[in-house]
Write a protein that holds these residues in place. Structure first.
Motif, PDB file in Angstrom:
ATOM      1  N   PHE A 122       8.689   4.638   3.333  1.00  0.00           N
ATOM      2  CA  PHE A 122       8.505   4.537   1.893  1.00  0.00           C
ATOM      3  C   PHE A 122       7.097   4.037   1.601  1.00  0.00           C
ATOM      4  O   PHE A 122       6.432   3.461   2.452  1.00  0.00           O
ATOM      5  N   LYS A 123       6.662   4.274   0.391  1.00  0.00           N
ATOM      6  CA  LYS A 123       5.332   3.843  -0.043  1.00  0.00           C
ATOM      7  C   LYS A 123       5.419   2.426  -0.603  1.00  0.00           C
ATOM      8  O   LYS A 123       6.467   1.996  -1.077  1.00  0.00           O
ATOM      9  N   GLU A 124       4.305   1.731  -0.563  1.00  0.00           N
ATOM     10  CA  GLU A 124       4.237   0.366  -1.084  1.00  0.00           C
ATOM     11  C   GLU A 124       4.697   0.327  -2.547  1.00  0.00           C
ATOM     12  O   GLU A 124       5.428  -0.572  -2.949  1.00  0.00           O
ATOM     13  N   THR A 125       4.292   1.311  -3.324  1.00  0.00           N
ATOM     14  CA  THR A 125       4.680   1.374  -4.731  1.00  0.00           C
ATOM     15  C   THR A 125       6.189   1.509  -4.883  1.00  0.00           C
ATOM     16  O   THR A 125       6.784   0.896  -5.766  1.00  0.00           O
ATOM     17  N   GLU A 126       6.825   2.282  -4.023  1.00  0.00           N
ATOM     18  CA  GLU A 126       8.284   2.443  -4.085  1.00  0.00           C
ATOM     19  C   GLU A 126       8.979   1.119  -3.806  1.00  0.00           C
ATOM     20  O   GLU A 126       9.968   0.782  -4.467  1.00  0.00           O
ATOM     21  N   LEU A 127       8.467   0.357  -2.860  1.00  0.00           N
ATOM     22  CA  LEU A 127       9.033  -0.963  -2.572  1.00  0.00           C
ATOM     23  C   LEU A 127       8.846  -1.892  -3.768  1.00  0.00           C
ATOM     24  O   LEU A 127       9.783  -2.599  -4.162  1.00  0.00           O
ATOM     25  N   LYS A 128       7.658  -1.889  -4.374  1.00  0.00           N
ATOM     26  CA  LYS A 128       7.401  -2.737  -5.547  1.00  0.00           C
ATOM     27  C   LYS A 128       8.389  -2.420  -6.671  1.00  0.00           C
ATOM     28  O   LYS A 128       8.948  -3.320  -7.294  1.00  0.00           O
ATOM     29  N   MET A 180       8.291  -2.784  14.810  1.00  0.00           N
ATOM     30  CA  MET A 180       7.202  -2.202  14.022  1.00  0.00           C
ATOM     31  C   MET A 180       7.599  -2.131  12.547  1.00  0.00           C
ATOM     32  O   MET A 180       6.816  -2.496  11.667  1.00  0.00           O
ATOM     33  N   ASN A 181       8.821  -1.673  12.261  1.00  0.00           N
ATOM     34  CA  ASN A 181       9.285  -1.622  10.872  1.00  0.00           C
ATOM     35  C   ASN A 181       9.328  -3.015  10.249  1.00  0.00           C
ATOM     36  O   ASN A 181       8.957  -3.196   9.096  1.00  0.00           O
ATOM     37  N   ALA A 182       9.777  -3.993  11.026  1.00  0.00           N
ATOM     38  CA  ALA A 182       9.853  -5.372  10.528  1.00  0.00           C
ATOM     39  C   ALA A 182       8.457  -5.908  10.209  1.00  0.00           C
ATOM     40  O   ALA A 182       8.250  -6.550   9.183  1.00  0.00           O
ATOM     41  N   MET A 183       7.496  -5.609  11.082  1.00  0.00           N
ATOM     42  CA  MET A 183       6.133  -6.082  10.861  1.00  0.00           C
ATOM     43  C   MET A 183       5.531  -5.435   9.608  1.00  0.00           C
ATOM     44  O   MET A 183       4.947  -6.125   8.769  1.00  0.00           O
ATOM     45  N   LEU A 184       5.702  -4.120   9.464  1.00  0.00           N
ATOM     46  CA  LEU A 184       5.146  -3.428   8.299  1.00  0.00           C
ATOM     47  C   LEU A 184       5.796  -3.904   7.006  1.00  0.00           C
ATOM     48  O   LEU A 184       5.106  -4.161   6.014  1.00  0.00           O
ATOM     49  N   LEU A 185       7.113  -4.041   7.008  1.00  0.00           N
ATOM     50  CA  LEU A 185       7.807  -4.531   5.812  1.00  0.00           C
ATOM     51  C   LEU A 185       7.363  -5.954   5.492  1.00  0.00           C
ATOM     52  O   LEU A 185       7.133  -6.306   4.335  1.00  0.00           O
ATOM     53  N   GLY A 186       7.213  -6.774   6.518  1.00  0.00           N
ATOM     54  CA  GLY A 186       6.745  -8.145   6.317  1.00  0.00           C
ATOM     55  C   GLY A 186       5.376  -8.193   5.665  1.00  0.00           C
ATOM     56  O   GLY A 186       5.130  -9.002   4.770  1.00  0.00           O
ATOM     57  N   LEU A 187       4.472  -7.317   6.092  1.00  0.00           N
ATOM     58  CA  LEU A 187       3.140  -7.269   5.481  1.00  0.00           C
ATOM     59  C   LEU A 187       3.227  -6.890   4.008  1.00  0.00           C
ATOM     60  O   LEU A 187       2.547  -7.476   3.165  1.00  0.00           O
ATOM     61  N   LEU A 188       4.081  -5.922   3.682  1.00  0.00           N
ATOM     62  CA  LEU A 188       4.231  -5.508   2.283  1.00  0.00           C
ATOM     63  C   LEU A 188       4.842  -6.622   1.435  1.00  0.00           C
ATOM     64  O   LEU A 188       4.438  -6.831   0.292  1.00  0.00           O
ATOM     65  N   LEU A 189       5.809  -7.342   1.994  1.00  0.00           N
ATOM     66  CA  LEU A 189       6.436  -8.436   1.247  1.00  0.00           C
ATOM     67  C   LEU A 189       5.455  -9.589   1.044  1.00  0.00           C
ATOM     68  O   LEU A 189       5.417 -10.195  -0.026  1.00  0.00           O
ATOM     69  N   LYS A 190       4.670  -9.882   2.060  1.00  0.00           N
ATOM     70  CA  LYS A 190       3.654 -10.941   1.925  1.00  0.00           C
ATOM     71  C   LYS A 190       2.639 -10.575   0.855  1.00  0.00           C
ATOM     72  O   LYS A 190       2.186 -11.435   0.104  1.00  0.00           O
ATOM     73  N   LYS A 191       2.287  -9.306   0.782  1.00  0.00           N
ATOM     74  CA  LYS A 191       1.357  -8.843  -0.251  1.00  0.00           C
ATOM     75  C   LYS A 191       1.915  -9.090  -1.645  1.00  0.00           C
ATOM     76  O   LYS A 191       1.169  -9.294  -2.595  1.00  0.00           O
TER      77      LYS A 191
END
Length: 167
Positions: free
Chosen positions: A150-156, A55-66
């Motif tokens: 973490f939030k999408e903004t934090e990853l960015k 699940m973590n891998a899928m969510l992180l993958g979606l954020l990275l693809k974005k």
């Protein structure tokens, strides 16, 4: 909306829009008005993601693809280490508690790597972080840490910091 009990739901959306007849070249911008990078900035970057939780891998993958950030996924540290050696990456995003070779052990191996890969940014993805943990991670070679969830903004911001720093 169409829904069937125990079978699921189907949603349909119609959008009306006008297509521009003359395509325009999009230039990557240094930043947007809120200081975050535009999606096109990461088109030529690639991450190695080491995460054993699906699940973590899928969510992180979606954020990275974005972010248009290409990535490879390893489910354990040993596979991640092999992929690191066999491929070119710009950043490593690793869970700390992955099997076979933990994130901090992997960071230590990266810091001892010949052939110019030793300075690769390694960002730990961890559910808990205490000051003692952070110091131990830094001694092991972890560049930075991002606390889950973490939030999408934090990853960015983390990606911008380590992929586009002027150091």
């Amino acid at each position: 909306v169409a829904s069937k009990l125990n079978e699921g739901s189907e949603f349909a959306v119609s959008l009306v829009y006008q297509v521009d007849q003359e395509p325009q070249a999009v230039e990557p911008a240094a930043s947007t008005n809120n200081g975050l990078l535009l999606y096109t900035d990461m088109l030529h970057k690639k991450a190695l993601v080491i995460e054993d939780n699906d699940m973590n891998a899928m969510l992180l993958g979606l954020l990275l693809k974005k972010q248009n950030l290409a990535y490879d996924l390893a489910k354990d540290g040993q596979t991640g280490w092999q992929m690191f050696n066999d491929n070119k990456y710009d950043i490593v995003l690793t869970d700390i508690n992955v099997p076979k070779l933990t994130g901090d052990q992997l960071a230590t191996a990266i810091r001892n790597h010949p052939n110019g890969k030793a300075s690769m940014p390694v960002v730990a993805l961890t559910a808990t972080i205490l000051q003692d943990d952070l110091e131990a991670y830094r001694k092991a070679g972890i560049t930075d840490a991002l606390v889950k969830p973490f939030k999408e903004t934090e990853l960015k911001i983390m990606l911008q910091k380590h992929l586009f720093s002027k150091s």
